[in-house]
Design a protein around this motif. Sequence first.
Motif: not given
Length: 125
Positions: A54-67
């Motif tokens: 639920t935390e934005p940084l965790d969401i980014l780390a889980t689903f976001g790519g390096f770009e």
Amino acid sequence: MGIGNTSSAALLMHCLTAIPLAQCVGRGTGLNDDQLQNKLTVLQQALNQHKNITEPLDILATFGGFEIAMMVGAYLKAAERGMLIMVDGFIASTALLVACKLYPASARYIVCLAMLPTNRGIRLY
């Protein structure tokens, strides 16, 4: 290019806004109807594997790519320095959404350029 960054962006947008995933997912590089349905199914499976994030940084780390992560960092640094942040497109806008969730004051520095994407996700937020 077909590198999957619209998939990452759709997941990020869904997780950070609670907009239904089907409304966040688009055709990317031109998927047909069957391919689009498969993309939605795969992304839903990914969400099911990570329900409790639920935390934005965790969401980014889980689903976001390096770009996307790089753009988030660039937006945060620009906001820290009081610089103008010019954004155009679905992936870049989703990165900005993450940055604004992490540091809401980032929104003060945003200028959105003409966003006329074929990807319907950008029109949702």
